[in-house]
Design a protein around this motif. Structure first.
Motif, PDB file in Angstrom:
ATOM      1  N   ALA A 129       0.834  -1.205   0.000  1.00 59.63           N
ATOM      2  CA  ALA A 129       0.000   0.000   0.000  1.00 59.63           C
ATOM      3  C   ALA A 129       0.870   1.258   0.000  1.00 59.63           C
ATOM      4  O   ALA A 129       0.580   2.229  -0.715  1.00 59.63           O
ATOM      5  CB  ALA A 129      -0.930  -0.004   1.213  1.00 59.63           C
ATOM      6  N   ARG A 133       1.222   4.089  -2.985  1.00 58.89           N
ATOM      7  CA  ARG A 133       1.075   5.526  -2.757  1.00 58.89           C
ATOM      8  C   ARG A 133       2.211   6.300  -3.423  1.00 58.89           C
ATOM      9  O   ARG A 133       1.985   7.317  -4.088  1.00 58.89           O
ATOM     10  CB  ARG A 133       1.059   5.804  -1.251  1.00 58.89           C
ATOM     11  CG  ARG A 133       0.833   7.270  -0.896  1.00 58.89           C
ATOM     12  CD  ARG A 133       1.082   7.526   0.580  1.00 58.89           C
ATOM     13  NE  ARG A 133       2.489   7.333   0.941  1.00 58.89           N
ATOM     14  CZ  ARG A 133       3.444   8.228   0.689  1.00 58.89           C
ATOM     15  NH1 ARG A 133       3.155   9.365   0.054  1.00 58.89           N
ATOM     16  NH2 ARG A 133       4.683   7.980   1.049  1.00 58.89           N
ATOM     17  N   ASP A 144      -6.722   5.777  -9.382  1.00 55.21           N
ATOM     18  CA  ASP A 144      -7.857   5.109  -8.737  1.00 55.21           C
ATOM     19  C   ASP A 144      -7.521   3.687  -8.310  1.00 55.21           C
ATOM     20  O   ASP A 144      -8.399   2.938  -7.886  1.00 55.21           O
ATOM     21  CB  ASP A 144      -9.087   5.112  -9.643  1.00 55.21           C
ATOM     22  CG  ASP A 144      -8.805   4.571 -11.043  1.00 55.21           C
ATOM     23  OD1 ASP A 144      -7.622   4.260 -11.328  1.00 55.21           O
ATOM     24  OD2 ASP A 144      -9.742   4.477 -11.852  1.00 55.21           O
ATOM     25  N   VAL A 146      -6.557   0.757  -5.939  1.00 49.43           N
ATOM     26  CA  VAL A 146      -6.647   0.458  -4.505  1.00 49.43           C
ATOM     27  C   VAL A 146      -6.089  -0.941  -4.290  1.00 49.43           C
ATOM     28  O   VAL A 146      -5.993  -1.745  -5.229  1.00 49.43           O
ATOM     29  CB  VAL A 146      -8.100   0.548  -3.978  1.00 49.43           C
ATOM     30  CG1 VAL A 146      -8.594   1.990  -3.977  1.00 49.43           C
ATOM     31  CG2 VAL A 146      -9.031  -0.339  -4.794  1.00 49.43           C
ATOM     32  N   GLU A 148      -7.301  -3.512  -3.016  1.00 46.09           N
ATOM     33  CA  GLU A 148      -8.228  -4.583  -3.390  1.00 46.09           C
ATOM     34  C   GLU A 148      -8.080  -4.981  -4.859  1.00 46.09           C
ATOM     35  O   GLU A 148      -8.385  -6.120  -5.226  1.00 46.09           O
ATOM     36  CB  GLU A 148      -9.667  -4.163  -3.095  1.00 46.09           C
ATOM     37  CG  GLU A 148     -10.054  -4.231  -1.629  1.00 46.09           C
ATOM     38  CD  GLU A 148      -9.557  -3.046  -0.837  1.00 46.09           C
ATOM     39  OE1 GLU A 148      -9.701  -3.065   0.391  1.00 46.09           O
ATOM     40  OE2 GLU A 148      -9.003  -2.102  -1.451  1.00 46.09           O
ATOM     41  N   ASP A 149      -7.613  -4.055  -5.700  1.00 48.83           N
ATOM     42  CA  ASP A 149      -7.403  -4.396  -7.113  1.00 48.83           C
ATOM     43  C   ASP A 149      -6.325  -5.471  -7.254  1.00 48.83           C
ATOM     44  O   ASP A 149      -6.446  -6.394  -8.064  1.00 48.83           O
ATOM     45  CB  ASP A 149      -7.008  -3.152  -7.910  1.00 48.83           C
ATOM     46  CG  ASP A 149      -8.127  -2.137  -7.996  1.00 48.83           C
ATOM     47  OD1 ASP A 149      -9.305  -2.556  -8.034  1.00 48.83           O
ATOM     48  OD2 ASP A 149      -7.835  -0.932  -8.033  1.00 48.83           O
ATOM     49  N   VAL A 195     -15.170  -0.348  -5.953  1.00 47.65           N
ATOM     50  CA  VAL A 195     -14.174  -1.240  -5.342  1.00 47.65           C
ATOM     51  C   VAL A 195     -14.870  -2.377  -4.603  1.00 47.65           C
ATOM     52  O   VAL A 195     -15.730  -2.131  -3.764  1.00 47.65           O
ATOM     53  CB  VAL A 195     -13.294  -0.463  -4.349  1.00 47.65           C
ATOM     54  CG1 VAL A 195     -12.290  -1.398  -3.675  1.00 47.65           C
ATOM     55  CG2 VAL A 195     -12.586   0.682  -5.053  1.00 47.65           C
TER      56      VAL A 195
END
Length: 204
Positions: A129, A133, A144, A146, A148-149, A195
């Motif tokens: 994560a 970023r 876009d 995240v 979860e992708d 999402v």
């Protein structure tokens, strides 16, 4: 002075772990414990004496893979180019998962009795994560994206099951290349759908 009983116990434990790694890799986590005992050539009582639950067996069987996951995440974060580091994480993670179907399932699951595994997974996810970023800040990772992708892509990756290890690895690397292109920011990138909630929320 020798301790043959202790030696036998160590040998049994190693055989159980070797059998578990083999069957988890090919059959996934749903493989019955009795099949693991049979391959290890030990009785069910011996297996359960060493590993009372499948969760504890999977945690120890995949300890090396989790250490590799940590190393992959650290390598990605250490790269001065966040996008290159992000791509490295995807390629190495997919390659690792191509070698063990069971590890992918374990990584995507939460074992309530396997706290060490859960903590290791959280470390890896937080690292990815943070890397994402940084990659967004460079403008190379689509804004876009995240976490979860990536989990969604790992779920899709589980469907790669050609017969041989070489075929799985080749298919995995091609799939990773498509995933990287999907995550790359371009001026023509269309907005993504909502999402899905695929993993426990990562504490910031």
């Amino acid at each position: 002075m020798t301790h043959p009983r202790r030696s036998d116990a160590r040998d049994n434990r190693e055989r159980i772990l070797d059998a578990a790694r083999t069957l988890f890799a090919t059959e996934g986590l749903n493989v019955p414990m009795r099949e693991i005992a049979r391959l290890a050539e030990v009785g069910p009582a011996t297996l359960y004496r060493h590993f009372p639950a499948k969760e504890s067996l999977a945690t120890e069987a995949f300890a090396d893979q989790m250490r590799i996951c940590h190393a992959i995440a650290d390598e990605g974060l250490a790269d001065p180019d966040p996008w290159r580091g992000f791509c490295h994480v995807i390629e190495r993670t997919f390659d690792l998962n191509a070698r063990s179907r069971g590890f992918t399932e374990a990584f995507m699951s939460t074992f309530p009795n396997a706290l060490d595994f859960a903590a290791s997974r959280e470390y890896a996810l937080k690292s990815v994560a943070e890397l994402a970023r940084r990659a967004k800040e460079t403008g190379h990772l689509r804004p876009d994206f995240v976490l979860e992708d990536l989990m969604l892509m790992l779920m899709a990756h589980r469907g790669i099951q050609p017969g041989s290890q070489a075929a799985r690895t080749a298919a995995s690397r091609r799939f990773a290349a498509f995933v990287i292109e999907a995550f790359r920011a371009t001026s023509e990138a269309a907005p993504l759908p909502p999402v899905p909630r695929l993993t426990p929320a990562i504490v910031g």
